[in-house]
Design an enzyme around this catalytic site. Structure first.
Site, PDB file in Angstrom:
ATOM      1  N   ASN A   8     -18.081 -89.733  60.215  1.00 26.75           N
ATOM      2  CA  ASN A   8     -17.629 -90.334  59.839  1.00 26.75           C
ATOM      3  C   ASN A   8     -16.114 -90.308  59.376  1.00 26.75           C
ATOM      4  O   ASN A   8     -16.672 -91.362  58.028  1.00 26.75           O
ATOM      5  CB  ASN A   8     -17.000 -91.532  60.871  1.00 26.75           C
ATOM      6  N   ASP A  10     -12.995 -90.986  57.924  1.00 32.05           N
ATOM      7  CA  ASP A  10     -11.413 -91.827  58.732  1.00 32.05           C
ATOM      8  C   ASP A  10     -11.715 -91.958  57.440  1.00 32.05           C
ATOM      9  O   ASP A  10     -10.266 -92.514  56.637  1.00 32.05           O
ATOM     10  CB  ASP A  10     -12.007 -92.866  59.491  1.00 32.05           C
ATOM     11  N   HIS A  11     -12.187 -92.785  56.629  1.00 30.47           N
ATOM     12  CA  HIS A  11     -11.978 -93.642  55.092  1.00 30.47           C
ATOM     13  C   HIS A  11     -12.285 -92.734  53.809  1.00 30.47           C
ATOM     14  O   HIS A  11     -11.559 -93.059  53.410  1.00 30.47           O
ATOM     15  CB  HIS A  11     -13.201 -95.105  55.002  1.00 30.47           C
ATOM     16  N   ARG A  19      -2.071 -94.317  48.430  1.00 30.39           N
ATOM     17  CA  ARG A  19      -1.221 -94.495  48.074  1.00 30.39           C
ATOM     18  C   ARG A  19       0.129 -93.051  49.212  1.00 30.39           C
ATOM     19  O   ARG A  19       1.123 -93.006  48.203  1.00 30.39           O
ATOM     20  CB  ARG A  19      -1.604 -93.141  46.244  1.00 30.39           C
ATOM     21  N   HIS A  44     -12.081 -90.428  63.949  1.00 26.59           N
ATOM     22  CA  HIS A  44     -10.497 -91.287  64.827  1.00 26.59           C
ATOM     23  C   HIS A  44      -8.989 -91.239  64.849  1.00 26.59           C
ATOM     24  O   HIS A  44      -8.790 -91.848  63.912  1.00 26.59           O
ATOM     25  CB  HIS A  44     -11.152 -93.306  64.591  1.00 26.59           C
ATOM     26  N   ARG A  46      -5.969 -92.823  66.050  1.00 28.79           N
ATOM     27  CA  ARG A  46      -5.859 -93.944  66.279  1.00 28.79           C
ATOM     28  C   ARG A  46      -4.435 -93.829  66.666  1.00 28.79           C
ATOM     29  O   ARG A  46      -3.800 -93.263  65.689  1.00 28.79           O
ATOM     30  CB  ARG A  46      -6.274 -94.989  64.777  1.00 28.79           C
ATOM     31  N   ARG A  50      -3.340 -95.159  60.885  1.00 28.30           N
ATOM     32  CA  ARG A  50      -3.980 -95.844  60.541  1.00 28.30           C
ATOM     33  C   ARG A  50      -4.762 -94.826  58.810  1.00 28.30           C
ATOM     34  O   ARG A  50      -4.464 -95.113  57.415  1.00 28.30           O
ATOM     35  CB  ARG A  50      -4.395 -97.052  59.934  1.00 28.30           C
ATOM     36  N   HIS A  51      -5.374 -94.278  59.752  1.00 30.33           N
ATOM     37  CA  HIS A  51      -5.921 -92.712  58.386  1.00 30.33           C
ATOM     38  C   HIS A  51      -5.786 -91.003  58.723  1.00 30.33           C
ATOM     39  O   HIS A  51      -4.766 -90.714  57.856  1.00 30.33           O
ATOM     40  CB  HIS A  51      -7.675 -93.925  58.069  1.00 30.33           C
ATOM     41  N   GLU A  71     -12.824 -89.116  67.796  1.00 35.56           N
ATOM     42  CA  GLU A  71     -12.986 -90.582  68.663  1.00 35.56           C
ATOM     43  C   GLU A  71     -11.511 -91.146  69.041  1.00 35.56           C
ATOM     44  O   GLU A  71     -10.730 -90.321  68.363  1.00 35.56           O
ATOM     45  CB  GLU A  71     -13.424 -91.880  67.253  1.00 35.56           C
ATOM     46  N   THR A 101     -11.892-102.142  62.136  1.00 35.06           N
ATOM     47  CA  THR A 101     -12.324-101.454  62.967  1.00 35.06           C
ATOM     48  C   THR A 101     -12.993-101.675  64.531  1.00 35.06           C
ATOM     49  O   THR A 101     -12.549-102.488  64.877  1.00 35.06           O
ATOM     50  CB  THR A 101     -14.038-101.243  62.665  1.00 35.06           C
ATOM     51  N   THR A 102     -13.324-100.231  65.396  1.00 32.32           N
ATOM     52  CA  THR A 102     -13.646-100.936  66.545  1.00 32.32           C
ATOM     53  C   THR A 102     -14.599-101.570  66.775  1.00 32.32           C
ATOM     54  O   THR A 102     -16.105-101.594  66.590  1.00 32.32           O
ATOM     55  CB  THR A 102     -14.588 -99.219  67.392  1.00 32.32           C
ATOM     56  N   GLU A 152     -22.261 -92.887  73.188  1.00 28.92           N
ATOM     57  CA  GLU A 152     -22.753 -93.561  72.434  1.00 28.92           C
ATOM     58  C   GLU A 152     -23.193 -94.934  72.273  1.00 28.92           C
ATOM     59  O   GLU A 152     -22.853 -95.487  72.037  1.00 28.92           O
ATOM     60  CB  GLU A 152     -21.622 -92.644  71.170  1.00 28.92           C
ATOM     61  N   HIS A 192     -22.115 -97.326  64.310  1.00 31.29           N
ATOM     62  CA  HIS A 192     -21.652 -98.270  64.727  1.00 31.29           C
ATOM     63  C   HIS A 192     -22.123 -98.912  63.209  1.00 31.29           C
ATOM     64  O   HIS A 192     -23.314 -99.641  63.253  1.00 31.29           O
ATOM     65  CB  HIS A 192     -21.450 -98.749  65.266  1.00 31.29           C
ATOM     66  N   GLY A 193     -21.747 -99.311  61.965  1.00 28.89           N
ATOM     67  CA  GLY A 193     -22.230-100.147  61.361  1.00 28.89           C
ATOM     68  C   GLY A 193     -24.341 -99.761  60.468  1.00 28.89           C
ATOM     69  O   GLY A 193     -24.309-100.684  60.234  1.00 28.89           O
ATOM     70  N   GLY A 214     -20.129 -93.509  59.150  1.00 23.79           N
ATOM     71  CA  GLY A 214     -18.507 -93.375  58.344  1.00 23.79           C
ATOM     72  C   GLY A 214     -19.230 -94.362  56.734  1.00 23.79           C
ATOM     73  O   GLY A 214     -19.442 -94.078  56.038  1.00 23.79           O
TER      74      GLY A 214
HETATM   75  N1  PXP Z   1     -19.367 -94.169  65.940  1.00 25.00           N
HETATM   76  C1  PXP Z   1     -17.807 -95.009  66.634  1.00 25.00           C
HETATM   77  C2  PXP Z   1     -17.438 -94.598  67.959  1.00 25.00           C
HETATM   78  C3  PXP Z   1     -16.658 -95.635  66.360  1.00 25.00           C
HETATM   79  O1  PXP Z   1     -15.605 -96.246  66.038  1.00 25.00           O
HETATM   80  C4  PXP Z   1     -17.505 -95.086  64.680  1.00 25.00           C
HETATM   81  C5  PXP Z   1     -16.244 -95.866  63.654  1.00 25.00           C
HETATM   82  O2  PXP Z   1     -15.059 -95.367  63.225  1.00 25.00           O
HETATM   83  C6  PXP Z   1     -18.225 -95.667  64.034  1.00 25.00           C
HETATM   84  C7  PXP Z   1     -19.533 -94.700  65.256  1.00 25.00           C
HETATM   85  C8  PXP Z   1     -18.771 -95.242  62.511  1.00 25.00           C
HETATM   86  O3  PXP Z   1     -19.082 -96.781  62.980  1.00 25.00           O
HETATM   87  P1  PXP Z   1     -20.020 -96.879  60.461  1.00 25.00           P
HETATM   88  O4  PXP Z   1     -18.527 -96.393  59.770  1.00 25.00           O
HETATM   89  O5  PXP Z   1     -19.797 -98.466  60.245  1.00 25.00           O
HETATM   90  O6  PXP Z   1     -20.317 -96.144  60.640  1.00 25.00           O
END
Ligand code: PXP
Length: 237
Positions: A8, A10-11, A19, A44, A46, A50-51, A71, A101-102, A152, A192-193, A214
């Protein structure tokens, strides 16, 4: 079999938005991630943008050669965009504007009809659909009834476990959920996480086909570069 890695990004866009300019460019990041061996690019879109923005997703649709996994919430505006861009896969997630975050999986049980309509619309366009859900039997059963191709499993409770006993209890929950989902003919992924410390246990669950990661990878990339951050994660899984 080892799970594949979806990253992921996004960040990368979060940093760009700090900026409001053009760098770092998430499209370039996606190329590096794919070169390093990841098998999917996850973003994602959103509702508050935001990103990642719509333009990013259009560009990624052109450049991503592995799999583009979008996503998204089930908001009609976002579903309409997905239908136009046609990512390879969408992952339906809950979305609250105020969250960092989600948080938690999609409650498919209480929104089954609405989710089912979105699943059918996306599938009609040739887009595979995954539902991001908690490792709970009733959610898996409801996910199956929507016609989704994949689920997932939300690994947040596992990742946030304060000690090893709690973590192992959460791991067992993930394994049982995976067993039920496989039984029902669903393809199972997880995320996630997950990070460099906790990923091995989840990667060791048989029949989990993909891990989506991510934050930890992008954070590590600040110190060692994106290519190495992805490769280090691949080595662990
Ligand atoms: N899977 C889903 C469905 C998510 O929403 C996210 C966060 O955007 C991730 C995986 C990745 O999570 P993390 O950024 O905590 O690794």
């Amino acid at each position: 079999m080892m799970p594949l890695l979806g990253v992921n990004i996004d960040h990368v866009a979060t940093l760009r938005q700090a900026r409001g300019g053009r760098e770092p460019d998430p499209i370039q990041a996606a190329g590096i991630v794919e070169q390093a061996g990841a098998k999917a690019i996850v973003v994602h879109l959103r509702e508050d943008r935001r990103h990642i923005n719509e333009g990013d997703v259009w560009s990624l649709r052109k450049t991503v050669t592995t799999k583009l996994n979008l996503e998204m919430s089930i908001a009609p505006e976002i579903v309409n965009i997905a239908v136009q861009i046609k990512p390879d896969q969408t992952t339906l997630v809950p979305e609250k504007r105020e969250e960092l975050t989600t948080e938690g999986g999609l409650d498919v049980v209480s929104r089954q009809q609405a989710v089912r309509e979105v699943v059918l619309r996306l599938k009609k366009e040739g887009i595979k659909v995954s539902l991001f859900i908690d490792p709970v039997n009733v959610q898996i059963e409801a996910a199956k009834r929507t016609g989704a191709n994949l689920i997932e499993l939300h690994t947040g409770d596992f990742a946030n476990a304060p000690d090893e006993i709690t973590q192992d209890r959460q791991l067992t929950k993930l394994i049982k959920a995976k067993d039920l989902a496989v039984d029902k003919g669903l393809i199972v992924t997880a995320g996630h996480g997950l990070n460099y410390q906790n990923v091995k246990k989840v990667a060791g669950i048989d029949a989990v086909e993909e891990l989506n990661i991510g934050y930890s990878i992008i954070s590590r990339a600040v110190f060692v570069g994106l290519d190495r951050a992805v490769k280090e994660m691949l080595e662990l899984i």
